[in-house]
Design a protein around this motif. Sequence first.
Motif, PDB file in Angstrom:
ATOM      1  N   UNK A   1       9.572 -16.517   3.633  1.00 36.60           N
ATOM      2  CA  UNK A   1      10.872 -16.074   3.106  1.00 36.60           C
ATOM      3  C   UNK A   1      10.768 -14.977   2.052  1.00 36.60           C
ATOM      4  N   UNK A   2       9.668 -14.221   2.059  1.00 34.60           N
ATOM      5  CA  UNK A   2       9.551 -13.088   1.139  1.00 34.60           C
ATOM      6  C   UNK A   2      10.484 -11.966   1.595  1.00 34.60           C
ATOM      7  N   UNK A   3      10.954 -11.144   0.661  1.00 33.28           N
ATOM      8  CA  UNK A   3      11.848 -10.042   1.037  1.00 33.28           C
ATOM      9  C   UNK A   3      11.148  -9.021   1.945  1.00 33.28           C
ATOM     10  N   UNK A   4      11.919  -8.417   2.836  1.00 32.35           N
ATOM     11  CA  UNK A   4      11.385  -7.398   3.725  1.00 32.35           C
ATOM     12  C   UNK A   4      11.288  -6.069   2.978  1.00 32.35           C
ATOM     13  N   UNK A   5      10.311  -5.253   3.340  1.00 30.03           N
ATOM     14  CA  UNK A   5      10.142  -3.965   2.701  1.00 30.03           C
ATOM     15  C   UNK A   5       9.738  -2.940   3.760  1.00 30.03           C
ATOM     16  N   UNK A  10       5.361   2.792  -1.361  1.00 28.07           N
ATOM     17  CA  UNK A  10       4.919   4.000  -2.044  1.00 28.07           C
ATOM     18  C   UNK A  10       5.799   4.314  -3.252  1.00 28.07           C
ATOM     19  N   UNK A  11       7.081   3.972  -3.173  1.00 30.38           N
ATOM     20  CA  UNK A  11       8.010   4.271  -4.269  1.00 30.38           C
ATOM     21  C   UNK A  11       8.061   3.181  -5.335  1.00 30.38           C
ATOM     22  N   UNK A  12       7.350   2.085  -5.121  1.00 28.61           N
ATOM     23  CA  UNK A  12       7.385   0.966  -6.075  1.00 28.61           C
ATOM     24  C   UNK A  12       6.271   1.121  -7.111  1.00 28.61           C
ATOM     25  N   UNK A  13       6.595   1.741  -8.232  1.00 28.22           N
ATOM     26  CA  UNK A  13       5.604   1.968  -9.287  1.00 28.22           C
ATOM     27  C   UNK A  13       5.674   0.903 -10.385  1.00 28.22           C
ATOM     28  N   UNK A  14       6.639   0.027 -10.316  1.00 28.65           N
ATOM     29  CA  UNK A  14       6.759  -0.997 -11.353  1.00 28.65           C
ATOM     30  C   UNK A  14       5.623  -2.014 -11.235  1.00 28.65           C
ATOM     31  N   UNK A  68      -2.984  -6.602   7.381  1.00 29.20           N
ATOM     32  CA  UNK A  68      -2.086  -7.749   7.248  1.00 29.20           C
ATOM     33  C   UNK A  68      -0.887  -7.433   6.372  1.00 29.20           C
ATOM     34  N   UNK A  69      -1.123  -6.762   5.257  1.00 33.05           N
ATOM     35  CA  UNK A  69      -0.023  -6.528   4.321  1.00 33.05           C
ATOM     36  C   UNK A  69       0.943  -5.461   4.807  1.00 33.05           C
ATOM     37  N   UNK A  70       0.459  -4.459   5.538  1.00 34.53           N
ATOM     38  CA  UNK A  70       1.384  -3.500   6.138  1.00 34.53           C
ATOM     39  C   UNK A  70       2.270  -4.224   7.161  1.00 34.53           C
ATOM     40  N   UNK A  71       1.668  -5.165   7.898  1.00 35.66           N
ATOM     41  CA  UNK A  71       2.458  -5.974   8.837  1.00 35.66           C
ATOM     42  C   UNK A  71       3.486  -6.814   8.098  1.00 35.66           C
ATOM     43  N   UNK A  72       3.081  -7.409   6.962  1.00 36.32           N
ATOM     44  CA  UNK A  72       3.988  -8.261   6.200  1.00 36.32           C
ATOM     45  C   UNK A  72       5.112  -7.465   5.527  1.00 36.32           C
ATOM     46  N   UNK A  73       4.919  -6.152   5.373  1.00 33.66           N
ATOM     47  CA  UNK A  73       6.009  -5.342   4.837  1.00 33.66           C
ATOM     48  C   UNK A  73       7.234  -5.434   5.737  1.00 33.66           C
ATOM     49  N   UNK A  74       6.992  -5.392   7.046  1.00 36.15           N
ATOM     50  CA  UNK A  74       8.085  -5.380   8.017  1.00 36.15           C
ATOM     51  C   UNK A  74       8.384  -6.770   8.582  1.00 36.15           C
ATOM     52  N   UNK A 101       8.885 -10.265 -10.199  1.00 39.31           N
ATOM     53  CA  UNK A 101       9.700  -9.831  -9.081  1.00 39.31           C
ATOM     54  C   UNK A 101       9.074  -8.804  -8.169  1.00 39.31           C
ATOM     55  N   UNK A 102       7.827  -8.410  -8.397  1.00 42.73           N
ATOM     56  CA  UNK A 102       7.203  -7.419  -7.509  1.00 42.73           C
ATOM     57  C   UNK A 102       6.764  -8.103  -6.217  1.00 42.73           C
ATOM     58  N   UNK A 103       7.036  -7.465  -5.096  1.00 46.32           N
ATOM     59  CA  UNK A 103       6.708  -8.055  -3.810  1.00 46.32           C
ATOM     60  C   UNK A 103       5.202  -8.236  -3.663  1.00 46.32           C
ATOM     61  N   UNK A 104       4.766  -9.380  -3.160  1.00 44.87           N
ATOM     62  CA  UNK A 104       3.326  -9.617  -3.006  1.00 44.87           C
ATOM     63  C   UNK A 104       2.648  -8.625  -2.065  1.00 44.87           C
ATOM     64  N   UNK A 105       3.402  -8.133  -1.057  1.00 43.48           N
ATOM     65  CA  UNK A 105       2.813  -7.145  -0.146  1.00 43.48           C
ATOM     66  C   UNK A 105       2.450  -5.865  -0.899  1.00 43.48           C
ATOM     67  N   UNK A 106       3.329  -5.416  -1.779  1.00 41.06           N
ATOM     68  CA  UNK A 106       3.070  -4.216  -2.566  1.00 41.06           C
ATOM     69  C   UNK A 106       1.882  -4.425  -3.494  1.00 41.06           C
ATOM     70  N   UNK A 107       1.866  -5.558  -4.163  1.00 44.70           N
ATOM     71  CA  UNK A 107       0.802  -5.844  -5.123  1.00 44.70           C
ATOM     72  C   UNK A 107      -0.551  -5.901  -4.447  1.00 44.70           C
ATOM     73  N   UNK A 108      -0.619  -6.571  -3.298  1.00 42.45           N
ATOM     74  CA  UNK A 108      -1.924  -6.765  -2.661  1.00 42.45           C
ATOM     75  C   UNK A 108      -2.445  -5.473  -2.048  1.00 42.45           C
ATOM     76  N   UNK A 109      -1.578  -4.594  -1.598  1.00 43.14           N
ATOM     77  CA  UNK A 109      -2.034  -3.295  -1.100  1.00 43.14           C
ATOM     78  C   UNK A 109      -2.668  -2.481  -2.218  1.00 43.14           C
TER      79      UNK A 109
END
Length: 410
Positions: free
Chosen positions: A309-313, A319-323, A298-304, A45-53
Amino acid sequence: MMMLSDDELGVYVVESKGGAIACITLSLLCLGTWPALLALLERRGRLPQHTYLDYSITNFLAAIFIAFVLGQVGESSPEVAPSFITQLTQIQDNWPSVLFALAGGVGLSIGNLATQYALAFVGLSVTEVTSASITVVIGTSVNYFLDNKLNRADVLFSGVGCFLVAVCLGSAVHSSNSADVEAKLGKLSGDCKAVNREECQRLFGGEEEEEMDNVKEGTAAFLLALENKRAIKVLGKSMIVGLSITFFAGLCFSLFSPLFNLATNDQWHTLEPGVPKLIVYTAFFYFSLSCFLVATALNVTFLYKPILDSPRSSFKGYLNDWKGRGWALLAGLVCGFGNGLQFMGGQAAGYAAADAVQALPLVSTFWGIYLFGEYRRSSPRTYALLVGMLVMFAVAVGLLMASAGERETR
């Protein structure tokens, strides 16, 4: 045993065929492992944008470590092969090679980014098999001619042929496994709301870990619970999307190795006479720098503005997603060292032979079966095709390594 030399060069250089094969083998293990770590986080369930950063940060740090430790030791010889730091100050002279290295990093970064989404749509094994095969067919052929036919053509292209056979078998595995999944799901739609939160907790851990056995890997309940848990929803969506992303990733991967080859060996004679060629470590630094910058942008752009259909972040949310952050950081390190070892082996034995790391689906398929239960409770036909694919890949990597030559050093 890997033999290294530091006399007069100020850098460690892999010189022997055995050392090159050792680098390529270690690279194969690393490059086959990091996609499994990214897939594991997406399935949790971790967002791909978070993981790739996170992955991009440690991937770049690995390149910096390799450059400073292996590219900046001993005495430097500026006229022959300057050290890493020396070459950083010579960009006004070696900028054409630097551009090749930067372009290769862009190709790898976009390819890796595409791979992360393809993993969700078509699975770990099929993604790696398809992208690796495209890389071998295009990239290895280009590297063979760039290296002035350094490798044994009969052995090398026999290996390429084995990869093509493995691709066909991999496609058959995917088709057969898809039929198995449809049979398990029966007439159920892609709407996974029928799976409640308690079922996901039993499957992926939580307060009721003792009930995890109630949902068996490979069953319809497993597939639906996984869909409800993962970050990218895929059930009920066209497979053409996933396969298109996979082919695009393979095309990007097929370009980065030849571009790196041009950066370190200057086959097109873009450098002025007397200007030293980029050492592997300098080229790898520039390569990883562009990879990091492109991935971050690219991934900072994909956050917003997320895709597929990935969730927006948001950056604060990242920064707060440590899981799972530790696993993402580890994936970056593993991939960074894997790429570095591939290029070190390629410089010694030929980049066409170094493309043997594209047999990484051997490793990825192992992780897919061991970690994710891929092909669990599948049909005998699927198992037979899977074994055939893995055997063909094993033969292919052996042939590509056997084709290795020894580059003349001056």
